[in-house]
Design a protein around this motif. Structure first.
Motif, short mmCIF file in Angstrom:
data_model
loop_
_atom_site.label_atom_id
_atom_site.label_comp_id
_atom_site.label_asym_id
_atom_site.label_seq_id
_atom_site.Cartn_x
_atom_site.Cartn_y
_atom_site.Cartn_z
N LYS A 6 0.69 -1.20 0.09
CA LYS A 6 0.07 0.25 -0.11
C LYS A 6 0.73 1.28 0.03
O LYS A 6 0.63 2.07 -0.67
N LEU A 7 2.14 1.13 0.64
CA LEU A 7 3.07 2.37 0.75
C LEU A 7 3.48 2.67 -0.68
O LEU A 7 3.46 3.80 -0.84
N ILE A 8 3.78 1.56 -1.10
CA ILE A 8 4.66 1.38 -2.37
C ILE A 8 3.76 2.04 -3.46
O ILE A 8 4.24 2.76 -4.53
N ALA A 9 2.46 1.74 -3.31
CA ALA A 9 1.54 2.30 -4.45
C ALA A 9 1.18 3.75 -4.49
O ALA A 9 0.65 4.39 -5.36
N CYS A 10 1.88 4.33 -3.18
CA CYS A 10 1.72 5.82 -3.28
C CYS A 10 3.01 6.47 -3.92
O CYS A 10 4.12 6.19 -3.61
N ASN A 11 2.78 7.44 -4.93
CA ASN A 11 3.85 8.10 -5.81
C ASN A 11 4.34 9.10 -4.88
O ASN A 11 4.03 10.14 -4.85
N SER A 12 5.32 8.94 -4.07
CA SER A 12 6.01 9.75 -3.18
C SER A 12 7.52 10.14 -3.41
O SER A 12 8.09 10.20 -2.65
N VAL A 13 7.62 10.57 -4.88
CA VAL A 13 8.94 10.96 -5.22
C VAL A 13 9.21 12.18 -4.59
O VAL A 13 8.17 13.18 -4.59
N THR A 14 10.32 12.26 -3.71
CA THR A 14 10.43 13.67 -2.91
C THR A 14 10.24 14.97 -3.59
O THR A 14 10.82 14.98 -4.76
N PRO A 15 9.81 15.95 -3.18
CA PRO A 15 9.00 15.97 -1.69
C PRO A 15 7.72 15.79 -1.95
O PRO A 15 6.84 15.94 -0.69
N ALA A 16 6.95 15.00 -3.08
CA ALA A 16 5.56 14.58 -2.81
C ALA A 16 5.53 13.56 -1.78
O ALA A 16 6.18 12.92 -1.43
N ASP A 17 4.18 13.59 -1.21
CA ASP A 17 3.89 12.70 -0.18
C ASP A 17 2.93 11.35 -1.07
O ASP A 17 2.99 10.33 -0.80
N GLY A 18 1.98 11.77 -1.87
CA GLY A 18 1.20 10.86 -2.69
C GLY A 18 0.35 9.94 -1.90
O GLY A 18 -0.15 8.99 -2.53
N GLY A 19 -0.09 10.65 -0.81
CA GLY A 19 -0.90 9.92 0.13
C GLY A 19 -0.43 8.73 0.98
O GLY A 19 -0.82 7.97 1.80
#
Length: 372
Positions: A10-23
């Motif tokens: 579930k965490l990997i599915a969030c596109n959180s390329v820094t500095p984005a959080d992506g949920g």
């Protein structure tokens, strides 16, 4: 109880390329609240390095206080993956996806471990969305908030991927510091056929680069390898073949052990540059100072858990790059232990499902030893 594989996916599915959080921190908050943590969300939108999402979660009260630290941001995936880097997929016993190793897998393992263990005292998680980036408004901002709330852990474990060949073989008890500098040498632009009417800064910069590259900063210490200065870029403002450039620049990075401070190294570089080129300038950014947590209660606790669960005797090391442990070590003894690091920041980053499960068991034993 929380399943580490499910939460990691579930965490990997969030596109959180820094500095984005992506949920990613929404996912984490839901999991943590389901097992009794009080979650505080801290956001910063200051300056060009934001906005940054941070999270602090706490369960229990009183002492002792054991904290886990990590980051939900990841580096850009790059092109050429065998599958979508943000569509987690298990293939051949491996969970693939950006952040599987660095370090959403470790976060998931620790949360899953916390769901299995009844604890005394206080257990907390210090989670930033700004570790892979400038780290301007990440862990340091969390530490400032913790101080304002009179929250201070006794021991901190950072879940960075420290294992080299197999899970549990390496614990980081320190890291070298890092400072980046840019040396700018001014000249006077002109035609290459009339050098007497110009001032070429490139030969001067070459002398500076040669002098700095010849430095021997130290021979290392008991726990640290020698410090090293590396030239990382040389450039001019010139885009033509028949023009003497008006300025030349070099970038360098120094990875330094605890024989030095960042400020002292900046001073020394400025002095060396000024001796060769008095009009040159040096701009510096200290990413972090060297730190060391001497072997003792914390390393013994984690080593004991690794030995009992994994049957491995870990090496205590200070090798590798920097991490947010460089900040956290200011407030409490801090070490790092996490997954094998062979695929971190690479294409097709992946963690063995068996390692994820074993790390969960090991973190659970760490929690028991710290707060059981």
């Amino acid at each position: 109880m929380i399943d580490a594989l499910d939460l990691a996916a579930k965490l990997i599915a969030c596109n959180s390329v820094t500095p984005a959080d992506g949920g990613a921190q929404d996912v984490l908050q839901t999991a943590l609240e389901s097992i009794g943590f009080r979650v505080h969300r801290l956001h910063s939108s200051e300056g060009p390095d934001g906005p940054i999402a941070n999270l602090f979660a706490i369960r229990g009260s009183g002492g002792p206080h054991f904290a886990f630290a990590g980051h939900t941001d990841v580096v850009p995936p790059g092109a050429g993956w065998a599958s979508d880097p943000f569509a987690p997929e298990v293939r051949g016993g491996l969970l693939h996806g950006r952040g599987a190793v660095d370090m959403k897998g470790a976060i998931a393992a620790f949360v899953a471990a916390a769901s299995q263990v009844e604890t005394k005292g206080t257990l907390s998680l210090i989670i930033t969305g700004d570790e892979e980036g400038p780290a301007t408004f990440g862990t340091v901002a969390l530490m400032d908030w913790m101080e304002s709330e009179s929250i201070r852990p006794d021991l901190i474990l950072v879940g960075e991927p420290t294992s080299a060949h197999k899970l549990g073989d390496t614990i980081k008890i320190g890291r070298r510091g890092s400072v980046n500098m840019t040396v700018t040498v001014p000249g006077r632009q002109g035609h290459v056929a009339y050098p007497h009417l110009a001032d070429n800064p490139v030969p001067t910069l070459a002398r500076i680069v040669s002098a700095l590259s010849a430095w021997t900063l130290d021979s290392g210490t008991e726990w640290f390898q020698p410090s090293n200065l590396e030239i990382t870029d040389i450039a001019t403002s010139n885009e033509a073949t028949n023009v003497i450039p008006g300025v030349a620049r070099a970038r360098l990075n120094i990875r330094f052990n605890d024989l030095h401070t960042g400020a002292d190294l900046v001073r020394d570089v400025k002095a060396a540059v000024a001796e060769i080129a008095p009009r040159a300038t040096v701009e510096a950014r200290i990413s972090g100072e060297a730190f060391r947590t001497d072997p003792g209660a914390l390393s013994d606790l984690v080593t004991g858990a690794i030995r009992d669960v994994l049957g491995v005797e870990p090496e205590l090391s200070t090798s590798g790059g920097t991490s947010d442990a460089r900040f956290l070590s200011r407030i409490a003894p801090t070490i790092e232990f996490g997954l094998p690091n062979a695929t971190m920041h690479k294409l097709d980053e992946a963690v063995a499902v068996a390692d994820l499960e074993a790390l969960t068991e090991t973190y659970a034993e760490v929690i028991r030893r710290a707060l059981g």
